[in-house]
Design a protein around this motif. Structure first.
Motif, short mmCIF file in Angstrom:
data_model
loop_
_atom_site.label_atom_id
_atom_site.label_comp_id
_atom_site.label_asym_id
_atom_site.label_seq_id
_atom_site.Cartn_x
_atom_site.Cartn_y
_atom_site.Cartn_z
N ASN A 149 1.05 -1.07 0.29
CA ASN A 149 -0.06 -0.08 0.29
C ASN A 149 0.58 1.44 -0.23
N GLN A 150 1.81 1.15 0.35
CA GLN A 150 2.71 1.87 0.50
C GLN A 150 3.51 2.69 -0.42
N SER A 151 3.71 1.72 -1.24
CA SER A 151 4.54 2.00 -2.64
C SER A 151 2.88 2.26 -3.91
N GLY A 152 1.65 2.05 -3.28
CA GLY A 152 0.93 2.56 -3.69
C GLY A 152 -0.36 2.22 -4.47
N VAL A 153 -0.37 0.58 -4.29
CA VAL A 153 -1.22 -0.17 -4.40
C VAL A 153 -3.11 0.15 -3.99
N THR A 154 -3.50 0.21 -3.89
CA THR A 154 -4.56 0.66 -3.29
C THR A 154 -5.02 -1.30 -2.90
N VAL A 155 -5.24 -1.46 -1.46
CA VAL A 155 -6.00 -2.54 -1.03
C VAL A 155 -7.25 -2.96 -0.28
N LEU A 156 -7.38 -3.87 -0.72
CA LEU A 156 -9.03 -4.20 0.23
C LEU A 156 -9.40 -5.73 0.52
N ILE A 157 -9.31 -5.78 1.98
CA ILE A 157 -8.76 -7.08 2.62
C ILE A 157 -9.70 -7.29 3.43
N ALA A 158 -10.79 -8.54 3.91
CA ALA A 158 -11.93 -9.43 3.79
C ALA A 158 -11.28 -9.59 5.17
N SER A 159 -11.84 -10.15 5.97
CA SER A 159 -10.92 -10.02 7.23
C SER A 159 -12.00 -10.32 7.98
N HIS A 160 -12.30 -11.39 8.94
CA HIS A 160 -12.83 -11.17 10.18
C HIS A 160 -12.50 -11.58 11.83
N ASP A 161 -10.62 -10.90 11.56
CA ASP A 161 -9.85 -11.11 12.51
C ASP A 161 -9.45 -9.74 13.53
N LEU A 162 -10.93 -9.49 14.01
CA LEU A 162 -11.04 -8.15 14.83
C LEU A 162 -9.80 -7.25 15.45
N GLU A 163 -9.02 -7.93 15.97
CA GLU A 163 -7.70 -7.60 16.74
C GLU A 163 -6.57 -7.08 16.09
N LEU A 164 -6.56 -8.47 15.26
CA LEU A 164 -5.08 -7.44 13.65
C LEU A 164 -5.83 -6.29 12.87
N ILE A 165 -7.30 -6.21 12.49
CA ILE A 165 -7.53 -4.81 11.97
C ILE A 165 -7.66 -3.69 13.51
N LYS A 166 -7.42 -3.97 14.24
CA LYS A 166 -7.67 -2.56 14.82
C LYS A 166 -6.00 -2.35 14.96
N ARG A 167 -5.30 -3.67 15.10
CA ARG A 167 -3.84 -2.81 15.79
C ARG A 167 -3.35 -1.61 14.09
N LEU A 168 -4.01 -1.97 12.99
CA LEU A 168 -3.41 -1.66 12.06
C LEU A 168 -3.61 -0.62 11.69
N GLY A 169 -4.40 0.14 12.44
CA GLY A 169 -4.88 1.10 12.52
C GLY A 169 -5.93 1.95 11.76
N GLN A 170 -6.06 0.85 9.91
CA GLN A 170 -6.11 1.53 8.82
C GLN A 170 -8.11 1.32 9.30
N ARG A 171 -8.04 2.05 7.67
CA ARG A 171 -10.21 2.12 7.52
C ARG A 171 -10.66 0.89 7.36
N VAL A 172 -11.77 1.19 7.58
CA VAL A 172 -12.48 -0.34 8.00
C VAL A 172 -13.90 -0.77 7.66
N LEU A 173 -14.51 -1.12 7.16
CA LEU A 173 -15.55 -1.22 6.54
C LEU A 173 -16.95 -2.64 7.15
N VAL A 174 -17.46 -1.68 7.90
CA VAL A 174 -18.66 -2.81 8.25
C VAL A 174 -19.36 -3.91 7.77
N LEU A 175 -19.42 -4.54 7.34
CA LEU A 175 -21.04 -5.66 6.96
C LEU A 175 -21.43 -6.15 7.64
N ASP A 176 -22.93 -5.79 7.52
CA ASP A 176 -23.49 -6.71 8.39
C ASP A 176 -24.77 -7.38 7.62
N ASP A 177 -24.70 -8.56 7.56
CA ASP A 177 -26.64 -9.10 6.34
C ASP A 177 -26.38 -8.14 5.42
#
Ligand code: ADP
Ligand code: ADP
Length: 228
Positions: free
Chosen positions: A184-212
């Motif tokens: 991402n820092q080299s310019g690539v747009t990145v979208l990652i689906a993950s349910h690993d909330l702990e990991l996601i929180k630590r990274l401090g990136q944008r988070v889109l939350v889907l429900d139903d």
């Protein structure tokens, strides 16, 4: 870069996987897509990668409605999107080098260029010393990183990953996320689906939350509208 405008997806048989989704992912942005199993994460990624079509609404990629692309334009779009799956789909009887080289071989790139670019990609994911190995000889994390190398070899401006850390322990998951951050820092747009909330929180990136099938939260977007 990617824009969803009132997108719904209903699978044959009646399942409403996505309901009236609208969001934008700017060029050079990185975001996570989270939500429980069945929330619609994979479906959303598949709509971007043209593996599924929306039932309603529009998916725009670089300003073009992907639903209106002519058949012959689809391979062009696919080359601009690197996709990483949880089951990395390696050819187990081919060496790491050949697995990574595959997209370039299909594209008819010269062997000299293939060699240079495969090595650059393996170097990027820290696996330069494993090019002669066969995938079954590698750890799960290493195999996943081979999958990343293969996804970036054609230098797509966009990377999509579906539960890339699904089979990995926390240390390897963190390492893998570092690789995504660097890309991402080299310019690539990145979208990652993950349910690993702990990991996601630590990274401090944008988070889109889907429900139903709906976006119920969108936090941490840098810059806001118009930034990319
Ligand atoms: P997630 O990735 O968040 O687990 P999915 O996008 O895989 O969610 O699934 C969303 C919903 O769509 C679920 O109810 C799932 O069962 C359904 N679904 C996914 N793929 C298909 C398909 N090919 N045919 C029918 N229903 C599907
Ligand atoms: P080269 O020196 O092979 O012409 P570039 O100038 O295009 O390569 O890229 C410089 C470096 O950035 C290379 O290591 C290349 O692998 C990497 N790179 C460029 N674009 C991407 C991308 N979309 N994803 C991953 N890595 C990329």
């Amino acid at each position: 870069m990617i824009s969803f405008q009132n997108v719904s997806k209903r699978y044959p048989g009646g399942v409403h996987a996505l309901n009236d989704i609208s969001f934008e992912l700017g060029r050079g942005e990185m975001a996570f897509l989270t939500g429980r199993s069945g929330a619609g994460k994979s479906t959303l990624l598949k709509l971007i990668a043209l593996l599924e079509r929306p039932s309603r609404g529009q998916v725009l990629f670089e300003g073009r409605n992907v639903g209106k692309l002519a058949r012959r334009q689809i391979p062009y779009l696919r080359r601009r999107i690197g996709v990483i799956f949880q089951d990395h789909r390696m050819l187990s009887d081919k060496r790491v080098f050949d697995n990574v080289a595959l997209p370039l071989m299909i594209a008819g790139v010269s062997f000299g260029d293939i060699k240079r670019r495969v090595r650059a990609a393996l170097d990027k994911v820290g696996l330069l010393d494993k090019e002669k190995m066969y995938p079954p000889m590698l750890s799960g994390g290493e195999q996943q990183r081979v999958g990343i190398a293969r996804a970036i070899i054609a230098r797509p401006p966009v990377l999509l990953a579906d539960e890339p850390t699904g089979n990995l322990d926390p240390a390897l998951s963190a390492e893998l996320m570092d690789t995504f951050l660097q890309l991402n820092q080299s310019g690539v747009t990145v979208l990652i689906a993950s349910h690993d909330l702990e990991l996601i929180k630590r990274l401090g990136q944008r988070v889109l939350v889907l429900d139903d099938g709906r976006i119920v939260d969108d936090v941490g977007r840098r810059g806001g509208p118009g930034s990319g």
